[in-house]
Every structure is written in structure tokens, then in C-alpha cells.
Design an enzyme around this catalytic site. Structure first.
Site, PDB file in Angstrom:
ATOM      1  N   LYS A  34       0.849  -1.206   0.000  1.00 55.80           N
ATOM      2  CA  LYS A  34       0.000   0.000   0.000  1.00 55.80           C
ATOM      3  C   LYS A  34       0.880   1.249   0.000  1.00 55.80           C
ATOM      4  O   LYS A  34       2.088   1.169   0.259  1.00 55.80           O
ATOM      5  CB  LYS A  34      -0.920  -0.030   1.220  1.00 55.80           C
ATOM      6  CG  LYS A  34      -0.184  -0.042   2.558  1.00 55.80           C
ATOM      7  CD  LYS A  34      -1.115  -0.371   3.718  1.00 55.80           C
ATOM      8  CE  LYS A  34      -0.348  -0.453   5.023  1.00 55.80           C
ATOM      9  NZ  LYS A  34      -1.183  -0.955   6.129  1.00 55.80           N
ATOM     10  N   TYR A 252      14.986  30.008   9.122  1.00 59.58           N
ATOM     11  CA  TYR A 252      13.758  30.670   9.572  1.00 59.58           C
ATOM     12  C   TYR A 252      13.635  30.622  11.094  1.00 59.58           C
ATOM     13  O   TYR A 252      13.840  29.577  11.712  1.00 59.58           O
ATOM     14  CB  TYR A 252      12.531  29.980   8.983  1.00 59.58           C
ATOM     15  CG  TYR A 252      12.369  30.190   7.505  1.00 59.58           C
ATOM     16  CD1 TYR A 252      12.195  31.460   6.970  1.00 59.58           C
ATOM     17  CD2 TYR A 252      12.381  29.102   6.637  1.00 59.58           C
ATOM     18  CE1 TYR A 252      12.020  31.645   5.604  1.00 59.58           C
ATOM     19  CE2 TYR A 252      12.216  29.276   5.273  1.00 59.58           C
ATOM     20  CZ  TYR A 252      12.035  30.547   4.763  1.00 59.58           C
ATOM     21  OH  TYR A 252      11.883  30.722   3.420  1.00 59.58           O
TER      22      TYR A 252
HETATM   23  C1  LIG Z   1      -0.410  -2.048   6.677  1.00 56.89           C
HETATM   24  C2  LIG Z   1      -0.965  -3.337   7.114  1.00 56.89           C
HETATM   25  C3  LIG Z   1      -0.122  -4.422   7.367  1.00 56.89           C
HETATM   26  C4  LIG Z   1       1.382  -4.321   7.360  1.00 56.89           C
HETATM   27  O1  LIG Z   1       1.814  -3.809   8.600  1.00 56.89           O
HETATM   28  P1  LIG Z   1       3.375  -3.641   8.921  1.00 56.89           P
HETATM   29  O2  LIG Z   1       3.405  -3.146  10.319  1.00 56.89           O
HETATM   30  O3  LIG Z   1       3.895  -2.618   7.964  1.00 56.89           O
HETATM   31  O4  LIG Z   1       3.987  -4.971   8.737  1.00 56.89           O
HETATM   32  C5  LIG Z   1      -0.708  -5.642   7.658  1.00 56.89           C
HETATM   33  N1  LIG Z   1      -2.055  -5.764   7.727  1.00 56.89           N
HETATM   34  C6  LIG Z   1      -2.890  -4.727   7.515  1.00 56.89           C
HETATM   35  C7  LIG Z   1      -4.350  -4.924   7.631  1.00 56.89           C
HETATM   36  C8  LIG Z   1      -2.375  -3.477   7.213  1.00 56.89           C
HETATM   37  O5  LIG Z   1      -3.204  -2.459   7.020  1.00 56.89           O
END
Ligand SMILES: *Cc1c(COP(=O)(O)O)cnc(C)c1O
Length: 355
Positions: A34, A252
Site C-alpha cells: 500500500k 527561519y
Molecule cells: C499495513 C498493514 C499491514 C502491514 O503492517 P506492517 O506493520 O507494515 O507490517 C498488515 N495488515 C494490515 C491490515 C495493514 O493495514
């Protein structure tokens, strides 16, 4: 060309997948890609991780891109579909969907009988984000088993505390109380559970994300301690050097004031590139391979580093913001965030190359 560059190492991705397999030798792997593969680029990461038994993500357009690129294995939409109108698209392209709400269960009634939809039924075992209650689960399962358009059902849950002291036992207990749970394929473990709770990945579809990219999910730890290799190195160069006198300030708001003669290197990288604006003075950074610290406020296109006592540092010196030689977890810690956020925030204007 602006010297800011993210280098993605496909061999590190492959290596990290092999570490997943060491921890979960009997499990099938759903590589979580993702958010553009946590900022690494979907196509590039998917190619490197093509040995995984499937991919999981939340974006339908990205899932369709994987399919049009010829990827044939399981592709899971982790938030499922958002409106019933998407179901024919899922069926047409053979995309698997999480079903986490009774609204989604109801929408499945409209499935074509030949849809052959692959469903991951998500139960809320304590995360209280997405998922059916145990009561809804029983009802949904019965309904879905009678639905001719559904080809297969995997039981899924997500851990809230796999990375901390509370652990997963309390959620595993709630899972075990679900009627018929042991008759269904399971998908439970994220990276933290894979690394810490082998019992959660036996004969399952594990869902590693962050560990594939080389980072530790555990506070205060780095991926290297788990045998992982960083898949992304973000580097740039000094494009100017300033000599400060005592009392001079930087950037800044003059957030950094020199107490003595200080040399400051100016790096072509800022928050519009994804570097965290809230990284305070003292955030670790490498100049010519040597560890030093940022100073002053991060601005949109630039940030400043202390190169006092590094006489060889000059415009053109190589700077590593994170990755090889400097775990992104250390930068995240200093900025009071997590590696996930820094990786995902890599901005579209940053050039990406493969090593
Ligand atoms: C993002 C996600 C993962 C992966 O989690 P990590 O901590 O990056 O290993 C697994 N399951 C679901 C449902 C997620 O949304």
C-alpha cells in the site's frame, strides 16, 4: 540536476522477504505494498517481491495496475470495496477483498453468481478500527457461505499491540472463541507479529509491510537488529557552506544560535521532499559518511547540518538523510514519528533510481 535522490535496492527487498520466510516458513506471504509500496514505488517493489504469494494494498487503481502489468497471483484490498459498484471490477480482475462491515456483507448479495470472489472476512478482536464483531461474524459467515458468487473465505484479524508489551495473546484468545475459526484459512500477522509471535504465522497468510522495506516495527530498534536491510537510501549533497560567528543564527526563526565559530552545510532536501519539518536540531544525518546533526528549522527545499570539525566538507559533499549507514528509524525517532511515515511521505519530486 538537483542532487536529491532516493535509491531503491531490489536485492534488499528480496533479502527482507527471505527474512519473512525464515520467521514464517509455512506461511504464504501477502507482501503489503500500500501507499506506493511504502514510498518505494509499486511497480519496482512488486517486481522485486514477485516471489511472494500475493500482494495487499488499499488502492483499487494500484491493484488494477498490478493486474495490467501481468501479475497473476492474489491481490488483496485491505479496506475492501467502498461502494457496491466496485464489485464487478473486483470480479472481472480477480481481486480479493476484505469484508469488514455488515454494509459490505449486504452488498455482496448483489454479486453475480459466477463472480468467484475471494473474500477475507475481517473480525474485530480488539483493534476497534475495522472488522465485524464476533456476533456479526457468525451471521456474516453463514450468509456468505450461501452466496454462490463467493469462491473462498479467509478469516482475518489485525493486531493492535504486536509491537509492545501487551502483545497478541488477548486478541488470539478472542479469535479462538470464534465458532469455526479453525476450519478457515487465516491471515493474522503483520511485521511485528511475524518477528515476535511465530504462533501467529503458522499455516497462515502473513502480511508483512515495514519489514520488507528493511525497518523494525519495534520502538527503539532498527531493522539491522532483525537481520533486515534498508531498501531505500535518501541522499543529497551540500550545495553551500556557511561560516557562523558566535551569536549567528541559522534559517527561519533563527532556531539555532551558534555559541562558537560553527560551519554549517546546506543540504538540498526539505519538507517538500518528505523530510520531516518537525525534525529538531540534533537529528542524525551523514555527511561524507560521518555522523553529524541537523541544525535549525527544516525548510521547504533545504535543511542545514553542522559540519564544524569536518574541514573536508564542502559544496558537493555527499549527504545521506536515511538508509545505508543511517537507519531511517533513527531519524524518525528524533522527529518523534515512525519510519513508516517518513518512507510513505517521500515526495513525487524526488528522483528514484534502482541500485
Ligand atoms: C499495513 C498493514 C499491514 C502491514 O503492517 P506492517 O506493520 O507494515 O507490517 C498488515 N495488515 C494490515 C491490515 C495493514 O493495514
Amino acid at each position: 540536476m538537483r542532487p536529491l535522490l532516493a535509491t531503491i535496492d531490489p536485492s534488499a527487498l528480496r533479502h527482507n522477504l527471505s527474512v519473512v520466510r525464515q520467521h514464517a516458513p509455512t506461511a504464504a506471504v501477502l507482501a503489503v505494498v500500500k501507499a506506493d509500496a511504502y514510498g518505494h514505488g509499486l511497480a519496482r517493489a512488486a517486481a522485486a517481491l514477485s516471489d511472494a504469494e500475493g500482494f495487499a494494498l488499499v488502492e483499487l487503481d494500484a491493484a488494477l495496475r498490478l493486474r495490467s502489468a501481468g501479475y497473476q497471483k492474489r491481490i488483496v484490498l485491505l479496506e475492501g470495496f467502498f461502494e457496491p459498484g466496485e464489485l464487478p471490477v473486483l470480479a472481472e480482475h480477480g481481486l480479493s477483498t476484505v469484508v469488514h462491515s455488515m454494509d459490505q456483507v449486504a452488498a455482496l448479495d448483489g454479486l453475480a453468481p459466477d463472480a468467484r470472489l475471494d473474500v477475507l472476512l475481517k473480525v474485530n478482536t480488539g483493534m476497534n478500527r475495522l472488522g465485524l464483531s464476533p456476533e456479526q461474524y457468525a451471521q456474516a459467515l453463514e450468509k456468505m457461505r450461501r452466496n454462490a458468487g463467493i469462491a473462498s473465505i479467509t478469516l482475518m484479524t489485525h493486531f493492535a499491540n504486536a509491537d509492545d508489551e501487551r502483545g497478541v495473546a488477548w486478541q488470539m484468545e478472542r479469535l479462538r472463541r470464534l465458532p469455526g475459526h479453525d476450519a478457515l484459512p487465516l491471515s493474522l500477522a503483520n511485521s511485528a507479529a511475524i518477528l515476535r509471535y511465530p504462533e501467529t504465522s503458522r499455516a497462515n497468510w502473513v502480511r508483512p509491510g515495514i519489514m520488507l522495506y528493511g525497518c523494525s516495527p519495534f520502538a527503539g530498534k532498527t531493522g539491522a537488529e532483525a537481520g533486515l536491510r534498508p531498501a531505500m537510501t535518501l541522499e543529497s549533497r551540500l550545495i553551500a557552506v556557511q561560516a557562523l560567528k558566535p551569536g549567528d543564527t541559522v534559517g527561519y526563526g533563527g532556531m539555532f544560535r551558534a555559541e562558537r565559530a560553527t560551519r554549517i552545510g546546506v543540504v538540498a532536501c526539505g519538507y517538500a521532499d518528505g523530510y520531516p519539518r518537525h525534525a529538531p536540531t540534533g537529528t542524525p544525518i551523514l555527511v561524507d559518511g560521518k555522523l553529524t546533526r541537523t541544525v535549525g528549522r527544516v525548510s521547504m527545499d533545504l535543511l542545514c547540518v553542522d559540519v564544524t570539525g569536518m574541514p573536508e566538507a564542502r559544496a558537493g559533499s555527499r549527504v545521506v538523510l536515511w538508509g545505508e549507514g543511517l537507519p531511517v528509524e533513527r531519524v524518525a525517532e528524533a522527529a518523534r514519528t515512525v519510519s513508516y511515515q517518513l518512507l510513505c511521505a517521500l515526495a513525487p519530486r524526488v528522483r528514484i533510481v534502482e541500485s
